[in-house]
Design a protein around this motif. Structure first.
Motif, PDB file in Angstrom:
ATOM      1  N   PRO A 291      34.558  -5.894  27.288  1.00 16.15           N
ATOM      2  CA  PRO A 291      34.074  -6.749  26.201  1.00 16.15           C
ATOM      3  C   PRO A 291      34.927  -8.003  26.052  1.00 16.15           C
ATOM      4  O   PRO A 291      36.101  -8.024  26.420  1.00 16.15           O
ATOM      5  CB  PRO A 291      34.183  -5.833  24.973  1.00 16.15           C
ATOM      6  N   ASP A 292      34.329  -9.024  25.509  1.00  9.83           N
ATOM      7  CA  ASP A 292      35.052 -10.262  25.258  1.00  9.83           C
ATOM      8  C   ASP A 292      36.239 -10.000  24.332  1.00  9.83           C
ATOM      9  O   ASP A 292      36.126  -9.242  23.356  1.00  9.83           O
ATOM     10  CB  ASP A 292      34.119 -11.301  24.618  1.00  9.83           C
ATOM     11  N   GLY A 293      37.352 -10.607  24.653  1.00 14.19           N
ATOM     12  CA  GLY A 293      38.536 -10.465  23.811  1.00 14.19           C
ATOM     13  C   GLY A 293      39.388  -9.260  24.133  1.00 14.19           C
ATOM     14  O   GLY A 293      40.456  -9.082  23.539  1.00 14.19           O
ATOM     15  N   TYR A 294      38.928  -8.401  25.092  1.00 13.79           N
ATOM     16  CA  TYR A 294      39.716  -7.212  25.454  1.00 13.79           C
ATOM     17  C   TYR A 294      40.812  -7.613  26.419  1.00 13.79           C
ATOM     18  O   TYR A 294      40.566  -8.274  27.431  1.00 13.79           O
ATOM     19  CB  TYR A 294      38.813  -6.155  26.085  1.00 13.79           C
ATOM     20  N   ASP A 295      42.040  -7.207  26.127  1.00 13.67           N
ATOM     21  CA  ASP A 295      43.189  -7.521  26.979  1.00 13.67           C
ATOM     22  C   ASP A 295      43.912  -6.223  27.307  1.00 13.67           C
ATOM     23  O   ASP A 295      44.527  -5.600  26.436  1.00 13.67           O
ATOM     24  CB  ASP A 295      44.131  -8.496  26.273  1.00 13.67           C
ATOM     25  N   ALA A 296      43.829  -5.798  28.580  1.00 12.94           N
ATOM     26  CA  ALA A 296      44.439  -4.528  28.978  1.00 12.94           C
ATOM     27  C   ALA A 296      45.947  -4.530  28.779  1.00 12.94           C
ATOM     28  O   ALA A 296      46.555  -3.467  28.597  1.00 12.94           O
ATOM     29  CB  ALA A 296      44.113  -4.228  30.436  1.00 12.94           C
ATOM     30  N   SER A 297      46.561  -5.695  28.807  1.00 12.92           N
ATOM     31  CA  SER A 297      48.013  -5.767  28.634  1.00 12.92           C
ATOM     32  C   SER A 297      48.459  -5.422  27.213  1.00 12.92           C
ATOM     33  O   SER A 297      49.651  -5.271  26.958  1.00 12.92           O
ATOM     34  CB  SER A 297      48.523  -7.162  29.009  1.00 12.92           C
ATOM     35  N   ASP A 298      47.507  -5.281  26.305  1.00 10.59           N
ATOM     36  CA  ASP A 298      47.856  -4.860  24.940  1.00 10.59           C
ATOM     37  C   ASP A 298      48.253  -3.388  24.895  1.00 10.59           C
ATOM     38  O   ASP A 298      48.777  -2.921  23.876  1.00 10.59           O
ATOM     39  CB  ASP A 298      46.675  -5.093  23.988  1.00 10.59           C
ATOM     40  N   TYR A 299      47.998  -2.646  25.966  1.00  5.06           N
ATOM     41  CA  TYR A 299      48.253  -1.216  25.995  1.00  5.06           C
ATOM     42  C   TYR A 299      49.309  -0.911  27.052  1.00  5.06           C
ATOM     43  O   TYR A 299      49.316  -1.527  28.120  1.00  5.06           O
ATOM     44  CB  TYR A 299      46.965  -0.446  26.311  1.00  5.06           C
ATOM     45  N   PRO A 300      50.204   0.027  26.774  1.00  6.25           N
ATOM     46  CA  PRO A 300      51.257   0.334  27.743  1.00  6.25           C
ATOM     47  C   PRO A 300      50.667   0.968  28.994  1.00  6.25           C
ATOM     48  O   PRO A 300      49.765   1.809  28.918  1.00  6.25           O
ATOM     49  CB  PRO A 300      52.162   1.319  26.991  1.00  6.25           C
ATOM     50  N   PRO A 301      51.152   0.583  30.182  1.00  6.17           N
ATOM     51  CA  PRO A 301      50.622   1.157  31.424  1.00  6.17           C
ATOM     52  C   PRO A 301      51.143   2.573  31.633  1.00  6.17           C
ATOM     53  O   PRO A 301      52.237   2.936  31.196  1.00  6.17           O
ATOM     54  CB  PRO A 301      51.158   0.217  32.497  1.00  6.17           C
ATOM     55  N   PHE A 302      50.352   3.394  32.308  1.00  3.96           N
ATOM     56  CA  PHE A 302      50.817   4.705  32.750  1.00  3.96           C
ATOM     57  C   PHE A 302      50.037   5.090  33.991  1.00  3.96           C
ATOM     58  O   PHE A 302      48.981   4.521  34.287  1.00  3.96           O
ATOM     59  CB  PHE A 302      50.682   5.765  31.647  1.00  3.96           C
ATOM     60  N   ALA A 303      50.583   6.029  34.728  1.00  2.00           N
ATOM     61  CA  ALA A 303      49.973   6.458  35.986  1.00  2.00           C
ATOM     62  C   ALA A 303      49.342   7.835  35.828  1.00  2.00           C
ATOM     63  O   ALA A 303      49.711   8.617  34.940  1.00  2.00           O
ATOM     64  CB  ALA A 303      51.019   6.490  37.097  1.00  2.00           C
ATOM     65  N   VAL A 304      48.395   8.133  36.709  1.00  2.00           N
ATOM     66  CA  VAL A 304      47.738   9.441  36.755  1.00  2.00           C
ATOM     67  C   VAL A 304      48.022  10.064  38.117  1.00  2.00           C
ATOM     68  O   VAL A 304      47.865   9.414  39.155  1.00  2.00           O
ATOM     69  CB  VAL A 304      46.226   9.326  36.530  1.00  2.00           C
ATOM     70  N   THR A 305      48.463  11.311  38.098  1.00  2.00           N
ATOM     71  CA  THR A 305      48.710  12.048  39.332  1.00  2.00           C
ATOM     72  C   THR A 305      47.864  13.311  39.358  1.00  2.00           C
ATOM     73  O   THR A 305      47.234  13.682  38.363  1.00  2.00           O
ATOM     74  CB  THR A 305      50.190  12.434  39.483  1.00  2.00           C
TER      75      THR A 305
END
Length: 264
Positions: A7-21
Motif C-alpha cells: 500500500p501507498d505509504g508503507y515503509d518496510a524499514s519501519d519494522y525491525p528485520p529478522f530472519a526465518v530458518t
C-alpha cells in the motif's frame, strides 16, 4: 494470480528485520534403536556442536522447500518417501546469537534411511541414538553421560519432536511409516516398542492391531526367510486416525515437567 502491491505509504524499514530458518528432526529406526539425524556445525556460532539439519529460508522459497534443500545440502539425503509435517515455530528473542531468528521446525520419519554424508555447511553428519542425547524435558531409557552439546535451542526442539512422534503413534496410523510395506505385526510392534522405549505384550498388540484401524491383513505371507513358518503380512489401512487409540503405557517415553533449554 498476480502479487499484491504494498500500500501507498508503507515503509518496510519501519519494522525491525529478522530472519526465518528451518530445522528438521528426522527419525528412523536402526539396529533396534530410535535414531535422529544430526550434523556437526563447521562454523560459528556453535562450531563443533551438533545440531538439527537446517538453515535460512531463501527469499524465493517456502519453508517446506527450504527444509528439503537444506537436508540435501547438509547431509546428502534427498527427498524421501515418508512422513513430514511442521512441528512448531521457535521464536525466543535470544535463541540465535547472530540476529533475531525465527525457526519453523519440521519432524519427519521413514524406514531404512541411508547413511548421511556431510555437506558444504557441516563438518559431519550422523544418526544418533535418541537415548544418547541430553534432552532434559523427556523421559529416556538410555544413559546420556557422554551426550554431545546441542546448538541453539535444539535440545528443546528435539524434546518436542520425540514427544510428537510418540504421541502420533497413540492416535494415528503413522507407525506404518516406519516400516516397509508389506510388514509383519512383529515389525510394527517393534516400532512402538522402539519409539516408546518399552516392551509390549505381543498377544495384546496383535488383538489391538487386528481389531482396530492400524493394519489390514495382506493375502500373502512374509517372503523373507525366517527359518520357520512364514508370518502373515499386513498393509496400512489407508486411514489416518487410529480407532481405538493405542495409548502409551506407564514408563513410556514422554515429556516431563523439566525445563528444556539449549546446550549444556
Amino acid at each position: 494470480m498476480s502479487a499484491a502491491k504494498a500500500p501507498d505509504g508503507y515503509d518496510a524499514s519501519d519494522y525491525p528485520p529478522f530472519a526465518v530458518t528451518v530445522d528438521l528432526a528426522i527419525f528412523t529406526i536402526r539396529d533396534g534403536h530410535l535414531k535422529v539425524l544430526l550434523v556437526q556445525r563447521a562454523d560459528d556460532p556453535y562450531a563443533g556442536a551438533w545440531a538439527l539439519p537446517g538453515g535460512f529460508v531463501g527469499i524465493d522459497e517456502d519453508a517446506t522447500t527450504a527444509a528439503w534443500r537444506e537436508l540435501a545440502e547438509e547431509t546428502g539425503l534427498e527427498r524421501f518417501d515418508g512422513h513430514l509435517e511442521q512441528l512448531a515455530t521457535y521464536s525466543a528473542p535470544e535463541r540465535d546469537p547472530r540476529m533475531r531468528v525465527v525457526s519453523v521446525a519440521h519432524v519427519a520419519f521413514a524406514p531404512n534411511l541411508p547413511d548421511p554424508r556431510a555437506g558444504s555447511d557441516a563438518a559431519a553428519a550422523h544418526w544418533w541414538d535418541v537415548d544418547d542425547l541430553f534432552l532434559p524435558g523427556l523421559t529416556l531409557t538410555g544413559d546420556p553421560t557422554d551426550a554431545p552439546d546441542l546448538a541453539f535451542d535444539h535440545a528443546q526442539i528435539l524434546t518436542d519432536a520425540v514427544d510428537r512422534v510418540a504421541a502420533k503413534l497413540e492416535y494415528t496410523t503413522l507407525a506404518t511409516a516406519f516400516v516397509e510395506t508389506p510388514f509383519t505385526l512383529s515389525e510394527l510392534r517393534h516400532v512402538y516398542e522402539t519409539v516408546w522405549g518399552v516392551r509390549l505384550d505381543p498377544g495384546n498388540f496383535r488383538r489391538k492391531a487386528e481389531t482396530g484401524s492400524l493394519a489390514t491383513k495382506d493375502p500373502g505371507t512374509d517372503p523373507r526367510p525366517t527359518g520357520g513358518r512364514r508370518a502373515a503380512v499386513y498393509r496400512p489401512t489407508g486411514t489416518a486416525a487410529l480407532q481405538p487409540p493405542m495409548l502409551r503405557p506407564d514408563g513410556a517415553r514422554a515429556k516431563t515437567t523439566a525445563t528444556t533449554g539449549g546446550p549444556r
